[in-house]
Write a protein that holds these residues in place. Structure first.
Motif, PDB file in Angstrom:
ATOM      1  N   ARG A  22       0.762  -1.066  -0.053  1.00  0.00           N
ATOM      2  CA  ARG A  22      -0.180   0.065   0.097  1.00  0.00           C
ATOM      3  C   ARG A  22       1.016   1.190   0.084  1.00  0.00           C
ATOM      4  O   ARG A  22       0.758   2.196  -0.727  1.00  0.00           O
ATOM      5  N   ARG A  23       1.839   1.184   0.868  1.00  0.00           N
ATOM      6  CA  ARG A  23       2.688   2.421   0.841  1.00  0.00           C
ATOM      7  C   ARG A  23       3.444   2.752  -0.371  1.00  0.00           C
ATOM      8  O   ARG A  23       3.692   3.813  -0.885  1.00  0.00           O
ATOM      9  N   SER A  24       4.054   1.428  -0.975  1.00  0.00           N
ATOM     10  CA  SER A  24       4.522   1.535  -2.325  1.00  0.00           C
ATOM     11  C   SER A  24       3.761   2.267  -3.336  1.00  0.00           C
ATOM     12  O   SER A  24       4.569   2.843  -4.174  1.00  0.00           O
ATOM     13  N   LEU A  25       2.592   1.742  -3.405  1.00  0.00           N
ATOM     14  CA  LEU A  25       1.742   2.522  -4.216  1.00  0.00           C
ATOM     15  C   LEU A  25       1.735   4.014  -4.170  1.00  0.00           C
ATOM     16  O   LEU A  25       1.907   4.617  -5.272  1.00  0.00           O
ATOM     17  N   LEU A  26       1.597   4.435  -2.933  1.00  0.00           N
ATOM     18  CA  LEU A  26       1.474   5.926  -2.900  1.00  0.00           C
ATOM     19  C   LEU A  26       2.871   6.593  -3.240  1.00  0.00           C
ATOM     20  O   LEU A  26       3.079   7.535  -3.777  1.00  0.00           O
ATOM     21  N   ILE A  27       3.862   5.984  -2.784  1.00  0.00           N
ATOM     22  CA  ILE A  27       5.243   6.665  -3.135  1.00  0.00           C
ATOM     23  C   ILE A  27       5.451   6.427  -4.516  1.00  0.00           C
ATOM     24  O   ILE A  27       6.116   7.289  -5.009  1.00  0.00           O
ATOM     25  N   GLU A  28       5.290   5.337  -5.385  1.00  0.00           N
ATOM     26  CA  GLU A  28       5.399   5.373  -6.675  1.00  0.00           C
ATOM     27  C   GLU A  28       4.646   6.303  -7.418  1.00  0.00           C
ATOM     28  O   GLU A  28       5.044   7.117  -8.382  1.00  0.00           O
ATOM     29  N   ALA A  29       3.398   6.560  -7.033  1.00  0.00           N
ATOM     30  CA  ALA A  29       2.585   7.542  -7.425  1.00  0.00           C
ATOM     31  C   ALA A  29       3.079   8.979  -7.354  1.00  0.00           C
ATOM     32  O   ALA A  29       3.295   9.699  -8.401  1.00  0.00           O
ATOM     33  N   VAL A  30       3.623   9.462  -6.028  1.00  0.00           N
ATOM     34  CA  VAL A  30       4.327  10.620  -6.014  1.00  0.00           C
ATOM     35  C   VAL A  30       5.343  10.758  -6.702  1.00  0.00           C
ATOM     36  O   VAL A  30       5.834  11.766  -7.331  1.00  0.00           O
ATOM     37  N   ASN A  31       6.234   9.641  -6.853  1.00  0.00           N
ATOM     38  CA  ASN A  31       7.472   9.775  -7.717  1.00  0.00           C
ATOM     39  C   ASN A  31       7.302   9.956  -9.102  1.00  0.00           C
ATOM     40  O   ASN A  31       7.904  10.548  -9.984  1.00  0.00           O
ATOM     41  N   LEU A  32       6.138   9.194  -9.592  1.00  0.00           N
ATOM     42  CA  LEU A  32       5.851   9.594 -11.033  1.00  0.00           C
ATOM     43  C   LEU A  32       5.285  11.175 -11.270  1.00  0.00           C
ATOM     44  O   LEU A  32       5.558  11.519 -12.338  1.00  0.00           O
ATOM     45  N   PRO A  75      -8.476  11.155 -16.220  1.00  0.00           N
ATOM     46  CA  PRO A  75      -7.662  11.265 -17.472  1.00  0.00           C
ATOM     47  C   PRO A  75      -7.977  12.855 -17.729  1.00  0.00           C
ATOM     48  O   PRO A  75      -6.634  12.994 -18.406  1.00  0.00           O
ATOM     49  N   SER A  76      -8.582  13.488 -17.703  1.00  0.00           N
ATOM     50  CA  SER A  76      -8.788  15.062 -18.299  1.00  0.00           C
ATOM     51  C   SER A  76      -8.577  16.093 -17.105  1.00  0.00           C
ATOM     52  O   SER A  76      -8.780  17.146 -17.246  1.00  0.00           O
ATOM     53  N   GLY A  77      -8.461  15.366 -15.841  1.00  0.00           N
ATOM     54  CA  GLY A  77      -8.284  16.331 -14.810  1.00  0.00           C
ATOM     55  C   GLY A  77      -7.020  17.218 -14.814  1.00  0.00           C
ATOM     56  O   GLY A  77      -6.026  16.790 -15.386  1.00  0.00           O
ATOM     57  N   ASN A  78      -6.956  18.393 -14.343  1.00  0.00           N
ATOM     58  CA  ASN A  78      -6.099  19.283 -13.939  1.00  0.00           C
ATOM     59  C   ASN A  78      -5.959  19.713 -12.666  1.00  0.00           C
ATOM     60  O   ASN A  78      -6.387  20.992 -12.510  1.00  0.00           O
ATOM     61  N   PRO A  79      -5.532  19.096 -11.769  1.00  0.00           N
ATOM     62  CA  PRO A  79      -5.737  19.256 -10.114  1.00  0.00           C
ATOM     63  C   PRO A  79      -4.418  20.698 -10.143  1.00  0.00           C
ATOM     64  O   PRO A  79      -3.479  20.808 -10.587  1.00  0.00           O
ATOM     65  N   SER A  80      -5.179  21.676  -9.073  1.00  0.00           N
ATOM     66  CA  SER A  80      -4.145  22.401  -8.862  1.00  0.00           C
ATOM     67  C   SER A  80      -3.063  22.183  -7.869  1.00  0.00           C
ATOM     68  O   SER A  80      -3.275  20.989  -7.346  1.00  0.00           O
ATOM     69  N   THR A  81      -2.155  22.781  -7.916  1.00  0.00           N
ATOM     70  CA  THR A  81      -1.037  22.385  -6.969  1.00  0.00           C
ATOM     71  C   THR A  81      -1.626  22.290  -5.471  1.00  0.00           C
ATOM     72  O   THR A  81      -1.174  21.193  -4.639  1.00  0.00           O
ATOM     73  N   ARG A  82      -2.272  23.352  -5.093  1.00  0.00           N
ATOM     74  CA  ARG A  82      -2.766  23.235  -3.483  1.00  0.00           C
ATOM     75  C   ARG A  82      -3.772  21.975  -3.342  1.00  0.00           C
ATOM     76  O   ARG A  82      -3.637  21.199  -2.443  1.00  0.00           O
ATOM     77  N   SER A  83      -4.645  21.655  -4.417  1.00  0.00           N
ATOM     78  CA  SER A  83      -5.419  20.373  -4.125  1.00  0.00           C
ATOM     79  C   SER A  83      -4.667  19.255  -4.254  1.00  0.00           C
ATOM     80  O   SER A  83      -4.952  18.268  -3.265  1.00  0.00           O
ATOM     81  N   LEU A  84      -3.833  19.306  -5.177  1.00  0.00           N
ATOM     82  CA  LEU A  84      -3.125  17.497  -5.164  1.00  0.00           C
ATOM     83  C   LEU A  84      -2.272  17.559  -3.942  1.00  0.00           C
ATOM     84  O   LEU A  84      -2.261  16.690  -3.414  1.00  0.00           O
ATOM     85  N   PHE A  85      -1.583  18.514  -3.430  1.00  0.00           N
ATOM     86  CA  PHE A  85      -0.630  18.504  -2.295  1.00  0.00           C
ATOM     87  C   PHE A  85      -1.395  18.459  -0.930  1.00  0.00           C
ATOM     88  O   PHE A  85      -1.017  17.849  -0.077  1.00  0.00           O
ATOM     89  N   GLU A  86      -2.554  18.834  -0.932  1.00  0.00           N
ATOM     90  CA  GLU A  86      -3.588  18.545   0.092  1.00  0.00           C
ATOM     91  C   GLU A  86      -3.923  17.120   0.318  1.00  0.00           C
ATOM     92  O   GLU A  86      -3.854  16.549   1.336  1.00  0.00           O
ATOM     93  N   VAL A  87      -4.357  16.452  -0.896  1.00  0.00           N
ATOM     94  CA  VAL A  87      -4.720  15.127  -1.004  1.00  0.00           C
ATOM     95  C   VAL A  87      -3.445  14.379  -0.561  1.00  0.00           C
ATOM     96  O   VAL A  87      -3.435  13.130   0.280  1.00  0.00           O
ATOM     97  N   ILE A  88      -2.157  14.638  -1.103  1.00  0.00           N
ATOM     98  CA  ILE A  88      -1.111  13.996  -0.842  1.00  0.00           C
ATOM     99  C   ILE A  88      -0.473  13.940   0.617  1.00  0.00           C
ATOM    100  O   ILE A  88      -0.032  12.923   1.292  1.00  0.00           O
ATOM    101  N   ALA A  89      -0.680  15.176   1.049  1.00  0.00           N
ATOM    102  CA  ALA A  89      -0.445  15.351   2.754  1.00  0.00           C
ATOM    103  C   ALA A  89      -1.362  14.438   3.387  1.00  0.00           C
ATOM    104  O   ALA A  89      -0.811  13.804   4.625  1.00  0.00           O
TER     105      ALA A  89
END
Length: 104
Positions: A22-32, A75-89
């Motif tokens: 589970r953690r590896s999935l999250l880490i890989e997503a952030v690395n991508l 697929p066509s989403g364009n997240p704002s930096t703030r929204s994306l990093f709130e989710v990742i945090a």
């Protein structure tokens, strides 16, 4: 490429039983994301959320409509930096991880 229901169920079952997976999935997503593979990263993050906490839980945690989060990671989403990093945090906190960038 669309994933089959069986594949998604397999990922969900593995994520529920294997913390490191589970953690590896999250880490890989952030690395991508960091490597510029935005579409693949969004897809992986979406799969991670579906397999773990749910969009409703994430939406409540970041004070956003769950459908908005699904769309921003679509697929066509364009997240704002703030929204994306709130989710990742939130996801880091949930996994008890502290991700950081390291120079390779």
């Amino acid at each position: 490429m669309a994933l089959t229901r069986k594949f998604k169920e397999t990922i969900k079952a593995r994520a529920e039983s294997d913390v490191e997976f589970r953690r590896s999935l999250l880490i890989e997503a952030v690395n991508l994301f960091l490597e510029g593979e935005i579409d693949v990263a969004k897809s992986m993050l979406r799969d991670y959320i579906n397999a773990t906490v749910s969009f409703e839980t994430v939406g409540k945690a970041v004070d956003k409509n769950p459908k908005s989060i699904q769309r921003m990671l679509g697929p066509s989403g364009n997240p704002s930096t703030r929204s994306l990093f709130e989710v990742i945090a939130f996801l880091q906190k949930k996994e008890k991880l502290h991700l950081k960038v390291d120079v390779a």
